[in-house]
Scaffold this active site. Structure first.
Site, PDB file in Angstrom:
ATOM      1  N   ASN A  68      57.824  -3.370  29.906  1.00 25.42           N
ATOM      2  CA  ASN A  68      58.352  -2.445  29.269  1.00 25.42           C
ATOM      3  C   ASN A  68      59.486  -2.855  28.235  1.00 25.42           C
ATOM      4  O   ASN A  68      60.012  -3.731  28.492  1.00 25.42           O
ATOM      5  CB  ASN A  68      59.300  -1.264  29.973  1.00 25.42           C
ATOM      6  CG  ASN A  68      59.425  -0.029  29.185  1.00 25.42           C
ATOM      7  OD1 ASN A  68      58.664   0.775  28.755  1.00 25.42           O
ATOM      8  ND2 ASN A  68      60.661   0.355  29.000  1.00 25.42           N
ATOM      9  N   ALA A 117      54.839   7.105  28.512  1.00 28.24           N
ATOM     10  CA  ALA A 117      54.544   7.155  26.931  1.00 28.24           C
ATOM     11  C   ALA A 117      54.153   5.830  26.308  1.00 28.24           C
ATOM     12  O   ALA A 117      53.589   5.768  25.429  1.00 28.24           O
ATOM     13  CB  ALA A 117      55.480   8.221  26.347  1.00 28.24           C
ATOM     14  N   ILE A 142      50.278  13.231  29.235  1.00 26.77           N
ATOM     15  CA  ILE A 142      49.547  14.487  29.262  1.00 26.77           C
ATOM     16  C   ILE A 142      48.442  14.221  28.318  1.00 26.77           C
ATOM     17  O   ILE A 142      47.810  15.184  27.896  1.00 26.77           O
ATOM     18  CB  ILE A 142      50.488  15.603  29.009  1.00 26.77           C
ATOM     19  CG1 ILE A 142      51.197  15.531  27.322  1.00 26.77           C
ATOM     20  CG2 ILE A 142      51.601  15.718  29.975  1.00 26.77           C
ATOM     21  CD1 ILE A 142      51.876  16.441  27.066  1.00 26.77           C
ATOM     22  N   HIS A 178      52.906  15.164  35.068  1.00 27.60           N
ATOM     23  CA  HIS A 178      53.473  16.034  34.364  1.00 27.60           C
ATOM     24  C   HIS A 178      52.449  16.952  33.521  1.00 27.60           C
ATOM     25  O   HIS A 178      52.576  17.551  32.608  1.00 27.60           O
ATOM     26  CB  HIS A 178      54.388  15.323  33.345  1.00 27.60           C
ATOM     27  CG  HIS A 178      55.607  14.851  33.706  1.00 27.60           C
ATOM     28  ND1 HIS A 178      56.458  13.605  33.195  1.00 27.60           N
ATOM     29  CD2 HIS A 178      56.304  15.105  34.907  1.00 27.60           C
ATOM     30  CE1 HIS A 178      57.430  13.517  33.770  1.00 27.60           C
ATOM     31  NE2 HIS A 178      57.458  14.167  34.985  1.00 27.60           N
TER      32      HIS A 178
HETATM   33  P1  OAD Z   1      59.855   7.415  27.037  1.00 19.93           P
HETATM   34  O1  OAD Z   1      59.933   7.631  25.506  1.00 19.93           O
HETATM   35  O2  OAD Z   1      61.251   7.965  27.847  1.00 19.93           O
HETATM   36  O3  OAD Z   1      59.830   5.775  27.226  1.00 19.93           O
HETATM   37  C1  OAD Z   1      59.068   5.172  26.725  1.00 19.93           C
HETATM   38  C2  OAD Z   1      59.155   3.693  27.109  1.00 19.93           C
HETATM   39  O4  OAD Z   1      58.066   2.782  26.556  1.00 19.93           O
HETATM   40  C3  OAD Z   1      60.380   3.137  26.292  1.00 19.93           C
HETATM   41  O5  OAD Z   1      61.341   2.572  27.144  1.00 19.93           O
HETATM   42  C4  OAD Z   1      59.666   1.933  25.469  1.00 19.93           C
HETATM   43  O6  OAD Z   1      60.705   0.851  25.187  1.00 19.93           O
HETATM   44  C5  OAD Z   1      58.393   1.641  25.802  1.00 19.93           C
HETATM   45  N1  OAD Z   1      57.508   1.301  25.044  1.00 19.93           N
HETATM   46  C6  OAD Z   1      57.016   2.284  23.925  1.00 19.93           C
HETATM   47  N2  OAD Z   1      56.268   1.627  23.319  1.00 19.93           N
HETATM   48  C7  OAD Z   1      55.773   0.256  23.911  1.00 19.93           C
HETATM   49  C8  OAD Z   1      54.963  -0.910  23.719  1.00 19.93           C
HETATM   50  N3  OAD Z   1      54.157  -0.649  22.712  1.00 19.93           N
HETATM   51  N4  OAD Z   1      55.136  -1.947  24.547  1.00 19.93           N
HETATM   52  C9  OAD Z   1      55.861  -1.763  25.430  1.00 19.93           C
HETATM   53  N5  OAD Z   1      57.015  -0.818  25.770  1.00 19.93           N
HETATM   54  C10 OAD Z   1      56.680   0.173  24.869  1.00 19.93           C
HETATM   55  O7  OAD Z   1      58.854   7.717  27.680  1.00 19.93           O
HETATM   56  P2  OAD Z   1      58.655   8.427  29.395  1.00 19.93           P
HETATM   57  O8  OAD Z   1      59.264   7.317  30.179  1.00 19.93           O
HETATM   58  O9  OAD Z   1      57.041   8.338  29.489  1.00 19.93           O
HETATM   59  O10 OAD Z   1      58.230  14.514  30.380  1.00 19.93           O
HETATM   60  O11 OAD Z   1      58.927   9.881  29.490  1.00 19.93           O
HETATM   61  C11 OAD Z   1      59.032  10.439  30.707  1.00 19.93           C
HETATM   62  C12 OAD Z   1      59.040  11.810  30.446  1.00 19.93           C
HETATM   63  O12 OAD Z   1      59.969  12.307  29.510  1.00 19.93           O
HETATM   64  C13 OAD Z   1      57.622  12.371  29.924  1.00 19.93           C
HETATM   65  O13 OAD Z   1      56.593  12.264  30.717  1.00 19.93           O
HETATM   66  C14 OAD Z   1      58.078  13.484  29.331  1.00 19.93           C
HETATM   67  C15 OAD Z   1      59.431  13.273  28.601  1.00 19.93           C
HETATM   68  O14 OAD Z   1      60.261  14.585  28.462  1.00 19.93           O
HETATM   69  C16 OAD Z   1      58.433  16.032  30.211  1.00 19.93           C
HETATM   70  O15 OAD Z   1      58.401  16.541  29.215  1.00 19.93           O
HETATM   71  C17 OAD Z   1      58.420  16.490  31.476  1.00 19.93           C
END
Ligand code: OAD
Length: 246
Positions: A218, A22, A101, A119
């Protein structure tokens, strides 16, 4: 410095495998899940078994979906998406694995077939029983005409966005393709994921064990930063912008 190191690693790599979360879409106006203000800090997840057994949960999940449409339905790809699209175009990154998504990799010009969605995708819906596809505009019309109740499929099955909820099994074909791509790459590139949701979070370590280099871009630290060859804890758009324009 880290940027020069990154450029060098991209140049040397034969097959880069971007793996996005995300964080790559936050600059497009879509909040992530776990940062302050993130989606799971404001909404309780609706597990799959609840969606199946509770009509109220189905209606709530559709209500959220339409609210998302109003808030960021017109989001456009950002600098991170554009950089990865260029790597894809020149053949350096034949595939992208994403947990997102939001369809923004496809919108950035990567062929749908090159985007491995772990996902699912929220830009359309399907019947959980017969697989029939439904468009969101049609669903919304029915939902609103029905006083905030989601319609069911002609076959009687429940209609759900084509996404994977907690407790729902992972999509078989994308999982198989993600495994194959992970074993085929020589540079695994994590972009914007907290790496806490499994099994998706397992792919970087599989690549590393198989001999690939591991790069993590990240803002926040992850549990596997120690295993990475390069960790860049900065804003994704800023870091990848130089790779988006050549
Ligand atoms: P997370 O919200 O868990 O992590 C997003 C990461 O992106 C965080 O560690 C932030 O530090 C980093 N971040 C955000 N904006 C940024 C930017 N501009 N520059 C650098 N870093 C940035 O999201 P995901 O890891 O994608 O699944 O979450 C994994 C899954 O959890 C998703 O696919 C979803 C959710 O529940 C399901 O719902 C099945």
């Amino acid at each position: 410095n880290a940027m020069a190191r990154l450029r060098d690693m991209f140049d040397r790599a034969e097959r880069i495998l971007p793996f996005t979360g995300a964080g790559i879409s936050t600059e497009c106006g879509i909040p992530d899940f776990r940062s302050p203000g993130g989606f799971w800090t404001k909404n309780r997840p609706i597990p799959f078994d609840e969606f199946l057994t509770d009509r109220g949960a189905r209606d709530e999940s559709w209500r959220r979906r339409f609210a998302m449409q109003d808030s960021f339905g017109s989001a456009k790809p950002g600098r991170g998406h554009r950089a990865l699209a260029l790597l894809n175009l020149i053949g350096k990154a034949p595939e992208v694995i994403t947990q997102n998504i939001d369809n923004l990799h496809q919108d950035s010009g990567i062929l749908p077939n090159d985007v491995i969605e772990l996902h699912g995708n929220t830009s359309y819906a399907t019947c959980l029983d017969c697989g029939k596809r439904y468009e969101l505009a049609w669903m919304r019309e029915r939902f609103e005409a029905n006083g905030g109740h989601a319609p069911d499929c002609d076959c009687g099955g429940f209609i759900k966005t084509a996404t994977i909820s907690f407790g729902q099994s992972m999509p078989a074909e994308p999982m198989r393709r993600a495994e194959a791509a992970t074993l085929a790459c020589d540079l695994f590139l994590v972009v914007g994921s907290s790496l806490v949701v499994w099994p998706a979070a397992g792919f970087p370590a599989i690549a590393k064990r198989n001999g690939a280099k591991l790069v993590i871009i990240n803002r926040d630290a992850t549990d596997i930063d120690d295993e990475a060859d390069v960790v860049v804890r900065h804003d994704i758009g800023t870091v990848l912008a130089p790779f988006a324009a050549q």
